[in-house]
Design a protein around this motif. Structure first.
Motif, PDB file in Angstrom:
ATOM      1  N   ILE A 182       0.847  -1.205   0.000  1.00  0.00           N
ATOM      2  CA  ILE A 182       0.000   0.000   0.000  1.00  0.00           C
ATOM      3  C   ILE A 182       0.878   1.250   0.000  1.00  0.00           C
ATOM      4  CG2 ILE A 182      -1.702   1.333   1.327  1.00  0.00           C
ATOM      5  CD1 ILE A 182      -2.932  -1.164   0.114  1.00  0.00           C
ATOM      6  N   LYS A 183       1.884   1.288   0.866  1.00  0.00           N
ATOM      7  CA  LYS A 183       2.761   2.458   0.959  1.00  0.00           C
ATOM      8  C   LYS A 183       3.492   2.709  -0.352  1.00  0.00           C
ATOM      9  CE  LYS A 183       6.505   4.583   3.652  1.00  0.00           C
ATOM     10  NZ  LYS A 183       6.788   5.440   2.528  1.00  0.00           N
ATOM     11  N   ARG A 184       4.003   1.660  -0.974  1.00  0.00           N
ATOM     12  CA  ARG A 184       4.732   1.814  -2.241  1.00  0.00           C
ATOM     13  C   ARG A 184       3.819   2.405  -3.311  1.00  0.00           C
ATOM     14  NH1 ARG A 184       5.196  -1.754  -6.505  1.00  0.00           N
ATOM     15  NH2 ARG A 184       4.434  -3.494  -5.257  1.00  0.00           N
ATOM     16  N   ASN A 185       2.596   1.925  -3.395  1.00  0.00           N
ATOM     17  CA  ASN A 185       1.659   2.452  -4.386  1.00  0.00           C
ATOM     18  C   ASN A 185       1.268   3.894  -4.076  1.00  0.00           C
ATOM     19  OD1 ASN A 185       0.531   0.441  -6.554  1.00  0.00           O
ATOM     20  ND2 ASN A 185       1.055  -0.744  -4.744  1.00  0.00           N
ATOM     21  N   CYS A 186       1.058   4.215  -2.815  1.00  0.00           N
ATOM     22  CA  CYS A 186       0.697   5.587  -2.439  1.00  0.00           C
ATOM     23  C   CYS A 186       1.877   6.537  -2.648  1.00  0.00           C
ATOM     24  CB  CYS A 186       0.184   5.635  -1.001  1.00  0.00           C
ATOM     25  SG  CYS A 186      -1.447   4.881  -0.813  1.00  0.00           S
ATOM     26  N   ASP A 187       3.085   6.085  -2.346  1.00  0.00           N
ATOM     27  CA  ASP A 187       4.274   6.903  -2.619  1.00  0.00           C
ATOM     28  C   ASP A 187       4.386   7.191  -4.116  1.00  0.00           C
ATOM     29  OD1 ASP A 187       4.927   6.910   0.077  1.00  0.00           O
ATOM     30  OD2 ASP A 187       6.575   5.457  -0.127  1.00  0.00           O
ATOM     31  N   PHE A 188       4.104   6.189  -4.934  1.00  0.00           N
ATOM     32  CA  PHE A 188       4.111   6.356  -6.384  1.00  0.00           C
ATOM     33  C   PHE A 188       3.083   7.413  -6.799  1.00  0.00           C
ATOM     34  CE2 PHE A 188       2.175   5.118 -10.461  1.00  0.00           C
ATOM     35  CZ  PHE A 188       3.261   5.327 -11.287  1.00  0.00           C
ATOM     36  N   CYS A 189       1.865   7.327  -6.258  1.00  0.00           N
ATOM     37  CA  CYS A 189       0.820   8.302  -6.581  1.00  0.00           C
ATOM     38  C   CYS A 189       1.211   9.699  -6.114  1.00  0.00           C
ATOM     39  CB  CYS A 189      -0.507   7.884  -5.963  1.00  0.00           C
ATOM     40  SG  CYS A 189      -1.245   6.439  -6.752  1.00  0.00           S
ATOM     41  N   ASP A 190       1.826   9.804  -4.939  1.00  0.00           N
ATOM     42  CA  ASP A 190       2.314  11.110  -4.457  1.00  0.00           C
ATOM     43  C   ASP A 190       3.304  11.702  -5.452  1.00  0.00           C
ATOM     44  OD1 ASP A 190       0.816  10.953  -2.097  1.00  0.00           O
ATOM     45  OD2 ASP A 190       2.520  10.259  -0.889  1.00  0.00           O
ATOM     46  N   MET A 191       4.210  10.870  -5.967  1.00  0.00           N
ATOM     47  CA  MET A 191       5.206  11.336  -6.924  1.00  0.00           C
ATOM     48  C   MET A 191       4.531  11.805  -8.208  1.00  0.00           C
ATOM     49  SD  MET A 191       6.988  10.450  -9.929  1.00  0.00           S
ATOM     50  CE  MET A 191       6.652   8.706 -10.108  1.00  0.00           C
ATOM     51  N   ILE A 192       3.552  11.067  -8.687  1.00  0.00           N
ATOM     52  CA  ILE A 192       2.824  11.468  -9.893  1.00  0.00           C
ATOM     53  C   ILE A 192       2.140  12.816  -9.658  1.00  0.00           C
ATOM     54  CG2 ILE A 192       0.847  10.908 -11.382  1.00  0.00           C
ATOM     55  CD1 ILE A 192       3.305   9.180 -11.980  1.00  0.00           C
ATOM     56  N   MET A 193       1.470  12.952  -8.516  1.00  0.00           N
ATOM     57  CA  MET A 193       0.761  14.197  -8.202  1.00  0.00           C
ATOM     58  C   MET A 193       1.715  15.389  -8.133  1.00  0.00           C
ATOM     59  SD  MET A 193      -2.502  13.636  -7.938  1.00  0.00           S
ATOM     60  CE  MET A 193      -3.175  14.936  -6.904  1.00  0.00           C
ATOM     61  N   GLU A 194       2.896  15.185  -7.594  1.00  0.00           N
ATOM     62  CA  GLU A 194       3.859  16.283  -7.447  1.00  0.00           C
ATOM     63  C   GLU A 194       4.571  16.615  -8.755  1.00  0.00           C
ATOM     64  OE1 GLU A 194       6.586  15.409  -4.271  1.00  0.00           O
ATOM     65  OE2 GLU A 194       4.939  14.927  -2.905  1.00  0.00           O
ATOM     66  N   TYR A 251       3.901  15.556 -12.009  1.00  0.00           N
ATOM     67  CA  TYR A 251       3.186  15.539 -13.289  1.00  0.00           C
ATOM     68  C   TYR A 251       1.842  16.240 -13.210  1.00  0.00           C
ATOM     69  CZ  TYR A 251       6.803  12.242 -14.509  1.00  0.00           C
ATOM     70  OH  TYR A 251       8.028  11.663 -14.744  1.00  0.00           O
ATOM     71  N   LYS A 252       1.764  17.277 -12.374  1.00  0.00           N
ATOM     72  CA  LYS A 252       0.527  18.029 -12.205  1.00  0.00           C
ATOM     73  C   LYS A 252       0.103  18.625 -13.550  1.00  0.00           C
ATOM     74  CE  LYS A 252      -1.630  21.202  -8.987  1.00  0.00           C
ATOM     75  NZ  LYS A 252      -2.598  20.222  -8.536  1.00  0.00           N
ATOM     76  N   ASP A 253      -1.188  18.527 -13.849  1.00  0.00           N
ATOM     77  CA  ASP A 253      -1.768  19.068 -15.087  1.00  0.00           C
ATOM     78  C   ASP A 253      -1.216  18.401 -16.347  1.00  0.00           C
ATOM     79  OD1 ASP A 253      -3.447  20.943 -13.761  1.00  0.00           O
ATOM     80  OD2 ASP A 253      -1.740  22.295 -13.531  1.00  0.00           O
ATOM     81  N   ARG A 254      -0.684  17.202 -16.229  1.00  0.00           N
ATOM     82  CA  ARG A 254      -0.182  16.467 -17.387  1.00  0.00           C
ATOM     83  C   ARG A 254      -0.878  15.121 -17.462  1.00  0.00           C
ATOM     84  NH1 ARG A 254       6.113  16.477 -17.444  1.00  0.00           N
ATOM     85  NH2 ARG A 254       5.702  15.690 -19.524  1.00  0.00           N
ATOM     86  N   ASN A 255      -0.932  14.561 -18.640  1.00  0.00           N
ATOM     87  CA  ASN A 255      -1.498  13.228 -18.821  1.00  0.00           C
ATOM     88  C   ASN A 255      -0.432  12.196 -18.503  1.00  0.00           C
ATOM     89  OD1 ASN A 255      -4.005  14.156 -19.728  1.00  0.00           O
ATOM     90  ND2 ASN A 255      -3.228  14.394 -21.796  1.00  0.00           N
ATOM     91  N   VAL A 256      -0.804  11.206 -17.721  1.00  0.00           N
ATOM     92  CA  VAL A 256       0.103  10.126 -17.340  1.00  0.00           C
ATOM     93  C   VAL A 256      -0.624   8.806 -17.576  1.00  0.00           C
ATOM     94  CG1 VAL A 256       1.389   9.071 -15.442  1.00  0.00           C
ATOM     95  CG2 VAL A 256       1.227  11.562 -15.589  1.00  0.00           C
ATOM     96  N   LEU A 257       0.027   7.892 -18.245  1.00  0.00           N
ATOM     97  CA  LEU A 257      -0.531   6.556 -18.451  1.00  0.00           C
ATOM     98  C   LEU A 257       0.187   5.595 -17.521  1.00  0.00           C
ATOM     99  CD1 LEU A 257      -2.260   4.492 -20.051  1.00  0.00           C
ATOM    100  CD2 LEU A 257      -0.298   4.283 -21.622  1.00  0.00           C
ATOM    101  N   PHE A 261      -8.319   9.640 -13.754  1.00  0.00           N
ATOM    102  CA  PHE A 261      -8.329  10.457 -12.548  1.00  0.00           C
ATOM    103  C   PHE A 261      -7.829  11.848 -12.897  1.00  0.00           C
ATOM    104  CE2 PHE A 261      -7.166   6.095 -11.435  1.00  0.00           C
ATOM    105  CZ  PHE A 261      -8.250   5.747 -10.638  1.00  0.00           C
ATOM    106  N   GLU A 262      -8.300  12.851 -12.156  1.00  0.00           N
ATOM    107  CA  GLU A 262      -7.873  14.231 -12.352  1.00  0.00           C
ATOM    108  C   GLU A 262      -6.670  14.548 -11.462  1.00  0.00           C
ATOM    109  OE1 GLU A 262      -8.977  16.641 -14.524  1.00  0.00           O
ATOM    110  OE2 GLU A 262     -10.202  15.052 -15.407  1.00  0.00           O
ATOM    111  N   ASN A 263      -5.736  15.296 -11.997  1.00  0.00           N
ATOM    112  CA  ASN A 263      -4.567  15.759 -11.240  1.00  0.00           C
ATOM    113  C   ASN A 263      -4.308  17.203 -11.642  1.00  0.00           C
ATOM    114  OD1 ASN A 263      -2.225  16.041  -9.797  1.00  0.00           O
ATOM    115  ND2 ASN A 263      -0.946  14.959 -11.274  1.00  0.00           N
ATOM    116  N   SER A 264      -5.236  18.077 -11.259  1.00  0.00           N
ATOM    117  CA  SER A 264      -5.089  19.497 -11.632  1.00  0.00           C
ATOM    118  C   SER A 264      -5.352  20.390 -10.449  1.00  0.00           C
ATOM    119  CB  SER A 264      -6.021  19.832 -12.770  1.00  0.00           C
ATOM    120  OG  SER A 264      -7.358  19.476 -12.470  1.00  0.00           O
TER     121      SER A 264
END
Length: 71
Positions: free
Chosen positions: A11-23, A25-31, A68-71
């Motif tokens: 769970i932590k590894r996946n959430c850390d990954f999502c935190d990194m994406i949010m920080e 790649y804000k306002d960008r498309n990520v696959l 999901f939205e990241n804006s």
């Protein structure tokens, strides 16, 4: 067992990954291409954990797309 990641670490590894994406790649498309267990955690990260939380219940079918939205 040796060499197996704990559920908490998973769970932590996946959430850390999502935190990194949010920080980073804000306002960008990520696959993100992943399997169902990771998709559950990512879905709960962005949408919140439902009251009837059941980790064995899939949130995605094979080749399905979640957005999901990241804006």
């Amino acid at each position: 067992s040796m060499g197996t990641e704990s559920f908490k670490d998973f769970i932590k590894r996946n959430c850390d990954f999502c935190d990194m994406i949010m920080e980073n790649y804000k306002d960008r498309n990520v696959l993100i291409v992943t399997h169902s267990a990771n998709a559950r955690v990512i879905n709960y990260y962005f949408n919140g954990k439902p009251k009837d939380y059941n980790f064995s219940k899939s949130v995605i079918r094979n080749c399905e797309l979640l957005t999901f939205e990241n804006s």
